[in-house]
Design an enzyme around this catalytic site. Structure first.
Site, mmCIF file in Angstrom:
data_model
loop_
_atom_site.group_PDB
_atom_site.id
_atom_site.type_symbol
_atom_site.label_atom_id
_atom_site.label_comp_id
_atom_site.label_asym_id
_atom_site.label_seq_id
_atom_site.Cartn_x
_atom_site.Cartn_y
_atom_site.Cartn_z
ATOM 1 C CE LYS A 142 -2.151 3.025 2.018
ATOM 2 N NZ LYS A 142 -1.979 4.445 1.619
ATOM 3 C CB CYS A 172 12.521 8.667 9.333
ATOM 4 S SG CYS A 172 13.600 7.521 8.456
ATOM 5 C CD GLU A 223 9.357 12.363 12.350
ATOM 6 O OE1 GLU A 223 8.242 11.844 12.562
ATOM 7 O OE2 GLU A 223 10.250 11.800 11.700
ATOM 8 C CD GLU A 283 11.606 -0.815 10.298
ATOM 9 O OE1 GLU A 283 12.383 -0.119 10.978
ATOM 10 O OE2 GLU A 283 11.627 -2.053 10.291
HETATM 11 P P1 NAD Z 1 1.853 8.380 7.924
HETATM 12 O O1 NAD Z 1 1.960 7.538 9.128
HETATM 13 O O2 NAD Z 1 0.895 9.502 7.916
HETATM 14 O O3 NAD Z 1 1.455 7.471 6.653
HETATM 15 C C1 NAD Z 1 2.198 6.340 6.300
HETATM 16 C C2 NAD Z 1 1.312 5.373 5.552
HETATM 17 O O4 NAD Z 1 0.275 4.945 6.427
HETATM 18 C C3 NAD Z 1 0.639 5.940 4.306
HETATM 19 O O5 NAD Z 1 0.663 4.968 3.287
HETATM 20 C C4 NAD Z 1 -0.796 6.160 4.789
HETATM 21 O O6 NAD Z 1 -1.742 6.069 3.745
HETATM 22 C C5 NAD Z 1 -0.961 5.013 5.747
HETATM 23 N N1 NAD Z 1 -2.043 5.195 6.734
HETATM 24 C C6 NAD Z 1 -2.595 6.366 7.165
HETATM 25 N N2 NAD Z 1 -3.594 6.099 8.056
HETATM 26 C C7 NAD Z 1 -3.646 4.749 8.189
HETATM 27 C C8 NAD Z 1 -4.431 3.869 8.984
HETATM 28 N N3 NAD Z 1 -5.404 4.325 9.790
HETATM 29 N N4 NAD Z 1 -4.196 2.545 8.904
HETATM 30 C C9 NAD Z 1 -3.223 2.063 8.102
HETATM 31 N N5 NAD Z 1 -2.445 2.850 7.302
HETATM 32 C C10 NAD Z 1 -2.660 4.173 7.366
HETATM 33 O O7 NAD Z 1 3.337 8.850 7.610
HETATM 34 P P2 NAD Z 1 3.840 9.815 6.445
HETATM 35 O O8 NAD Z 1 3.405 11.195 6.771
HETATM 36 O O9 NAD Z 1 3.472 9.216 5.124
HETATM 37 O O10 NAD Z 1 5.434 9.653 6.589
HETATM 38 C C11 NAD Z 1 6.188 10.387 7.470
HETATM 39 C C12 NAD Z 1 6.540 9.544 8.688
HETATM 40 O O11 NAD Z 1 7.213 8.349 8.291
HETATM 41 C C13 NAD Z 1 7.508 10.267 9.592
HETATM 42 O O12 NAD Z 1 7.156 10.059 10.942
HETATM 43 C C14 NAD Z 1 8.835 9.581 9.276
HETATM 44 O O13 NAD Z 1 9.794 9.719 10.282
HETATM 45 C C15 NAD Z 1 8.396 8.172 9.075
HETATM 46 N N6 NAD Z 1 9.402 7.370 8.330
HETATM 47 C C16 NAD Z 1 10.114 6.415 8.993
HETATM 48 C C17 NAD Z 1 11.097 5.671 8.318
HETATM 49 C C18 NAD Z 1 11.928 4.625 9.009
HETATM 50 O O14 NAD Z 1 12.601 3.854 8.320
HETATM 51 N N7 NAD Z 1 11.932 4.552 10.325
HETATM 52 C C19 NAD Z 1 11.320 5.923 6.962
HETATM 53 C C20 NAD Z 1 10.574 6.905 6.324
HETATM 54 C C21 NAD Z 1 9.605 7.619 7.020
#
Ligand code: NAD
Length: 497
Positions: A192, A301, A400, A267
């Protein structure tokens, strides 16, 4: 014709964007929402629409999980010899490599990523697939156990259908980090992608069909988080789940998996520190950290977002940083002269600006003001780099931000530096900057996070585990031999003698 103003598009990219609706792929065939629901994906650099994408519902997600499990149970994929599966994965890597400029351009447009960096992400995907495909061929999956009175062994088996949810900051690279070990181990996957950046995942699904991966081994389900993401993470048919994104959504995914007793990897976000001692080359360290905080507009991140600097070099360090950050060329991601592109969407732009306000009103000094940046002819989501300074308890030092914003603080001695760096709920990645290697190792090992880097930030060679602890994640991490083992379950076989 696709309408991306003033950009020379590759013909394949134009043709991709010209499609009426971009579908998902399930069981080797395109799939769209049964009620024709869609969403638009935008170019963050111009605010213009790039494409309309199907918004899959829980019903289609169910079809996808079943298709992945069927491919696991009924095609040759899970049972084929590791070298045969490896050959197919290398064929996929070859195809991605041959199309890297197309995927890179799609990704740059969709994520607002500087084009050369987007192509670099595609190359990283290729390297990740090859790394795990090769490793899986050289691992003994059966281990004899020395047990009195019994013949016994353990054998590693793939799990089955694995779900993956990805964020928008490194869409294609993270797909590689996620699915490569799962596939190399013989599992099948349902991906997804984030709503903001679905295009490269859809392109990958089409390449997987072209290179002849069995139908249903790679399924891609574009859709919204609350609908498609929630349906995937709560699906009882999954055998494993992996989520990369924010801690807030990570908790929801973890809860859903817990209810179904599905093992999950999370992650999550970070609030990394760079601890800078007084024996560094100040100009060089400032250069590297200014590059780190502006790389992909700070939407990283593991970024160094808290700069903890020895008091004797603090002023010089800040001056060196200011000189560099004020000169960063902010511009459209598709233009060769741009060093820093937009953030991904309006909400993210408001988030960055909001934290500058909140930080200031809770007592932080604005050392470099930041704010909205304007780029001529583009109505995109641009921000300027910013620096705050003050107490590390400030909201802007604790939460963050995910933008080109660093928070400065000074320290007097090593113990205080470590205390400052560990003053966070997150536990992803930090760096230590010093020419004293003994001190570097000592401090690196004292930091409460899963990754410590020395005299560098954002370092990811394949083979070094990368993951998070505390609010930054759980379940093992990515990119190492351990990750491959995560995608095998261990079973025991025993015969009394
Ligand atoms: P997000 O959590 O808003 O969304 C991530 C994914 O989750 C998207 O595909 C979104 O559609 C999905 N999602 C949203 N609501 C959901 C739900 N209720 N149930 C299941 N899935 C759902 O994050 P973002 O804004 O896309 O990304 C930024 C975040 O990702 C930051 O916190 C960043 O630090 C983190 N990140 C972590 C890593 C790592 O390796 N640790 C890498 C990249 C990004």
């Amino acid at each position: 014709m696709a309408t991306v103003s003033n950009v020379e598009l590759l013909p394949e990219v134009s043709a991709f964007l010209d499609r009426a609706v971009l579908p998902g792929y399930v069981g080797g065939a395109p799939i769209t929402n049964s009620n024709n629901e869609t969403f638009d994906t935008l170019d963050p650099g111009s605010g213009e629409k790039l494409a309309t994408v199907t918004a899959l519902s829980a019903e289609e997600v169910d079809t996808a999980v079943k298709a992945a499990q069927k491919a696991f149970d009924q095609t040759s994929w899970a049972k084929m010899a590791p070298n045969e599966r490896g050959a197919l994965l290398h064929r996929l890597a070859d195809a991605v490599d041959q199309h890297k400029h197309i995927i890179g351009q799609l990704e740059a447009l969709d994520a607002g990523k500087i084009q050369a960096q987007a192509v670099g992400d595609v190359s990283n995907f290729v390297a990740t697939i090859r790394y795990f495909a090769d490793m899986a061929q050289h691992i003994q999956r059966r281990s004899a156990l020395a047990v009195a009175g019994h013949e016994a062994f353990t054998v590693r088996q793939p799990w089955g259908a694995c779900g993956f949810i990805f964020p928008w900051n490194f869409p294609f690279l993270l797909i590689g980090w996620g699915i490569a070990p799962a596939l190399a181990a013989g599992n099948t996957v349902v991906i997804k992608p984030a709503e903001d950046t679905p295009m490269s995942a859809i392109y990958l699904a089409e390449l997987a069909i072209e290179v002849g991966l069995p139908e249903g081994v790679i399924n891609v389900i574009p859709g919204t988080g609350p609908e498609a993401g929630a349906a995937l993470s709560s699906h009882p048919g999954l055998k494993r789940m992996s989520f990369t994104g924010s801690p807030e959504v990570g908790r929801l995914v973890g809860e859903a998996c817990g209810r179904n007793l599905v093992p999950v990897k999370l992650e999550l976000g970070g609030k990394g520190a760079a601890v800078i001692f007084d024996d560094v080359d100040v100009a060089d360290t400032a250069e590297k950290l200014a590059q780190a905080i502006t790389f992909h507009t700070g939407q990283v991140c593991c970024d160094a977002t808290r700069w903890i600097v020895h008091e004797s070099i603090y002023n010089k360090f800040v001056d060196e940083c200011l000189t560099r950050l004020q000169k960063v060329q902010i511009g459209y991601q598709m233009s060769d002269s741009s060093q820093m592109g937009p953030v991904v969407n309006k909400k993210q732009q408001e988030r960055v600006l909001g934290y500058l306000e909140k930080g200031k009103s809770s007592g932080a000094d604005l050392v470099l003001e930041g704010g909205v940046a304007s780029v001529e002819g583009k109505n995109g989501f641009y921000v300027k780099p910013a620096l705050l300074a003050g107490s590390l308890d400030n909201v802007a030092a604790q939460e963050e931000i995910f933008g080109p914003v660093a928070y400065l603080a000074s320290f007097q001695d090593e113990a205080e530096a470590i205390q400052h760096a560990n003053n966070t709920e997150y536990g992803l990645a930090n760096s230590v900057w010093t020419s004293n290697l003994e001190r570097a190792y000592r401090v690196a090992e004292s930091l409460s996070a899963a990754n410590s880097w020395i005299n560098a930030h954002n370092v990811f060679p394949h083979g070094v585990p990368y993951g998070g602890v505390n609010k930054s994640g759980l379940g093992g991490g990515v990119n190492s031999v351990e990750t491959l083992f995560d995608y095998w379950r261990s079973m025991s076989v025993v015969r009394p003698l």
